[in-house]
Design a protein around this motif. Structure first.
Motif, PDB file in Angstrom:
ATOM      1  N   MET A 197       6.081   3.857   0.237  1.00 34.54           N
ATOM      2  CA  MET A 197       5.730   2.447   0.108  1.00 34.54           C
ATOM      3  C   MET A 197       5.640   1.770   1.465  1.00 34.54           C
ATOM      4  SD  MET A 197       5.305   0.192  -2.450  1.00 34.54           S
ATOM      5  CE  MET A 197       3.920  -0.564  -1.620  1.00 34.54           C
ATOM      6  N   LEU A 198       4.515   1.039   1.667  1.00 34.61           N
ATOM      7  CA  LEU A 198       4.330   0.239   2.874  1.00 34.61           C
ATOM      8  C   LEU A 198       4.284  -1.232   2.497  1.00 34.61           C
ATOM      9  CD1 LEU A 198       3.505   3.060   3.964  1.00 34.61           C
ATOM     10  CD2 LEU A 198       1.750   1.914   5.317  1.00 34.61           C
ATOM     11  N   LEU A 199       5.073  -2.035   3.197  1.00 37.02           N
ATOM     12  CA  LEU A 199       5.105  -3.479   3.011  1.00 37.02           C
ATOM     13  C   LEU A 199       4.536  -4.114   4.270  1.00 37.02           C
ATOM     14  CD1 LEU A 199       5.998  -6.193   1.729  1.00 37.02           C
ATOM     15  CD2 LEU A 199       8.295  -5.759   2.664  1.00 37.02           C
TER      16      LEU A 199
ATOM     17  N   ASN B  64       6.499   1.059   6.785  1.00 30.50           N
ATOM     18  CA  ASN B  64       7.108   1.967   5.825  1.00 30.50           C
ATOM     19  C   ASN B  64       8.510   1.465   5.469  1.00 30.50           C
ATOM     20  OD1 ASN B  64       8.494   4.179   4.576  1.00 30.50           O
ATOM     21  ND2 ASN B  64       6.987   5.574   5.427  1.00 30.50           N
ATOM     22  N   VAL B  65       8.708   1.128   4.197  1.00 31.87           N
ATOM     23  CA  VAL B  65      10.006   0.590   3.748  1.00 31.87           C
ATOM     24  C   VAL B  65      10.613   1.454   2.652  1.00 31.87           C
ATOM     25  CG1 VAL B  65       9.499  -1.799   4.405  1.00 31.87           C
ATOM     26  CG2 VAL B  65       8.816  -0.973   2.127  1.00 31.87           C
TER      27      VAL B  65
ATOM     28  N   SER C 237       0.852  -1.190   0.000  1.00 30.78           N
ATOM     29  CA  SER C 237       0.000   0.000   0.000  1.00 30.78           C
ATOM     30  C   SER C 237       0.886   1.238   0.000  1.00 30.78           C
ATOM     31  CB  SER C 237      -0.928   0.009   1.230  1.00 30.78           C
ATOM     32  OG  SER C 237      -0.173  -0.023   2.431  1.00 30.78           O
ATOM     33  N   PHE C 238       0.275   2.377  -0.312  1.00 30.00           N
ATOM     34  CA  PHE C 238       0.993   3.645  -0.314  1.00 30.00           C
ATOM     35  C   PHE C 238       0.379   4.573   0.732  1.00 30.00           C
ATOM     36  CE2 PHE C 238       1.795   2.048  -4.594  1.00 30.00           C
ATOM     37  CZ  PHE C 238       3.128   2.354  -4.793  1.00 30.00           C
ATOM     38  N   LYS C 239       1.232   5.314   1.429  1.00 32.63           N
ATOM     39  CA  LYS C 239       0.768   6.279   2.422  1.00 32.63           C
ATOM     40  C   LYS C 239       1.355   7.644   2.083  1.00 32.63           C
ATOM     41  CE  LYS C 239       0.483   7.217   7.382  1.00 32.63           C
ATOM     42  NZ  LYS C 239       0.838   6.745   8.753  1.00 32.63           N
TER      43      LYS C 239
ATOM     44  N   GLN D 201      -2.257  -2.822  -9.795  1.00 33.67           N
ATOM     45  CA  GLN D 201      -2.065  -1.544 -10.485  1.00 33.67           C
ATOM     46  C   GLN D 201      -3.275  -1.169 -11.326  1.00 33.67           C
ATOM     47  OE1 GLN D 201       1.536  -2.577 -12.519  1.00 33.67           O
ATOM     48  NE2 GLN D 201       2.676  -2.735 -10.590  1.00 33.67           N
ATOM     49  N   GLN D 202      -3.856  -2.142 -12.014  1.00 32.89           N
ATOM     50  CA  GLN D 202      -5.037  -1.869 -12.831  1.00 32.89           C
ATOM     51  C   GLN D 202      -6.217  -1.447 -11.969  1.00 32.89           C
ATOM     52  OE1 GLN D 202      -5.194  -5.599 -15.010  1.00 32.89           O
ATOM     53  NE2 GLN D 202      -4.241  -4.675 -16.802  1.00 32.89           N
ATOM     54  N   LEU D 203      -6.311  -2.026 -10.779  1.00 34.68           N
ATOM     55  CA  LEU D 203      -7.374  -1.654  -9.845  1.00 34.68           C
ATOM     56  C   LEU D 203      -7.197  -0.204  -9.391  1.00 34.68           C
ATOM     57  CD1 LEU D 203      -9.844  -2.819  -8.359  1.00 34.68           C
ATOM     58  CD2 LEU D 203      -8.327  -3.402  -6.463  1.00 34.68           C
ATOM     59  N   MET D 204      -5.953   0.183  -9.132  1.00 32.95           N
ATOM     60  CA  MET D 204      -5.670   1.561  -8.717  1.00 32.95           C
ATOM     61  C   MET D 204      -6.048   2.572  -9.797  1.00 32.95           C
ATOM     62  SD  MET D 204      -1.871   1.087  -7.053  1.00 32.95           S
ATOM     63  CE  MET D 204      -1.573   0.030  -5.632  1.00 32.95           C
TER      64      MET D 204
END
Length: 231
Positions: A84-86, A90-91, A72-74, A121-124
């Protein structure tokens, strides 16, 4: 979505795709998705679990664990872009190391990894008003994107940019090692069987070997504005 377009930015590593994409997203108030960060995060997960390293790749073991990977992205207001969150952690810093850079192409070449991330990605990007950069955005993720760019530059120029970036962060790196990494990533990305790095037939090739960020940004904004006038 009225007066919004989908912008797909593909190209070789270290051509400034993410930098330009972030600037475009900010100017046009679009959503920005760094797909490279997603592949780097999966690579970091694989490295942490000893599925990948120098000289080895435990492909089947990694594939079995893909469902346990949450990406996910924050948005970071101070930085002005999403990090980027793994699996909720946060990584952003960890995925930008040279060590991850040296491994990411091997992980990204795994079909099951690409299938998982392309679907996300297509969903985003179901709604327009998105800027996405990567290696197969215009050919696989968004083949019907309104504007497709293909960024390129000489390997030496790209290695120099990457070297300065890492030195600026305080990393101890060797230029020749970075140049080799750039060239090796080009080879792997361009020759992999699943979604190789290729320029889409309708993409605009953009060689920025001798351009600064501001000149690139202004030229690309003119392309975006022209496309917006057409819809």
């Amino acid at each position: 979505m009225k007066n919004k377009i989908t912008i797909a930015i593909d190209g070789f590593s270290s051509t400034g795709k993410s930098t330009i994409a972030k600037l475009l997203a900010k100017k046009y108030n679009y959503v920005y998705v760094d797909t490279g960060a997603m592949y780097r995060a999966v690579t970091l997960f694989a490295k942490q679990n000893n599925y990948v390293g120098e000289g080895y790749l435990k492909k089947e073991e990694l594939i079995k664990e893909l469902n346990s990977i949450s990406l996910s992205f924050k948005f970071n207001k101070d930085l002005g872009f999403a990090e980027m969150l793994l699996n909720g952690v946060n990584v952003e810093k960890e995925i930008r190391t040279l060590e991850v850079s040296q491994l990411v192409s091997k992980v990204a070449a795994i079909s099951e990894v690409r299938k998982k991330l392309v679907a996300e990605q297509q969903l985003m990007g179901k709604e327009r008003g998105i800027v996405m950069d990567g290696r197969d955005i215009g050919t696989v993720v968004f083949p019907d994107a309104d504007l497709k760019l293909f960024m390129t530059a000489s390997a030496d120029k790209r290695a120099t940019r990457r070297y300065k970036e890492l030195i600026g962060r305080g990393d101890k790196v060797n230029f020749d090692e970075i140049l080799f990494n750039v060239q090796e990533r080009d080879r792997i990305d361009s020759t992999r069987k699943d979604s190789p790095l290729v320029k889409a037939d309708d993409a605009i090739e953009f060689d920025n070997s001798d351009m600064g960020i501001q000149e690139q940004f202004e030229r690309i904004c003119s392309l975006v504005d022209r496309k917006l006038q057409e819809i």
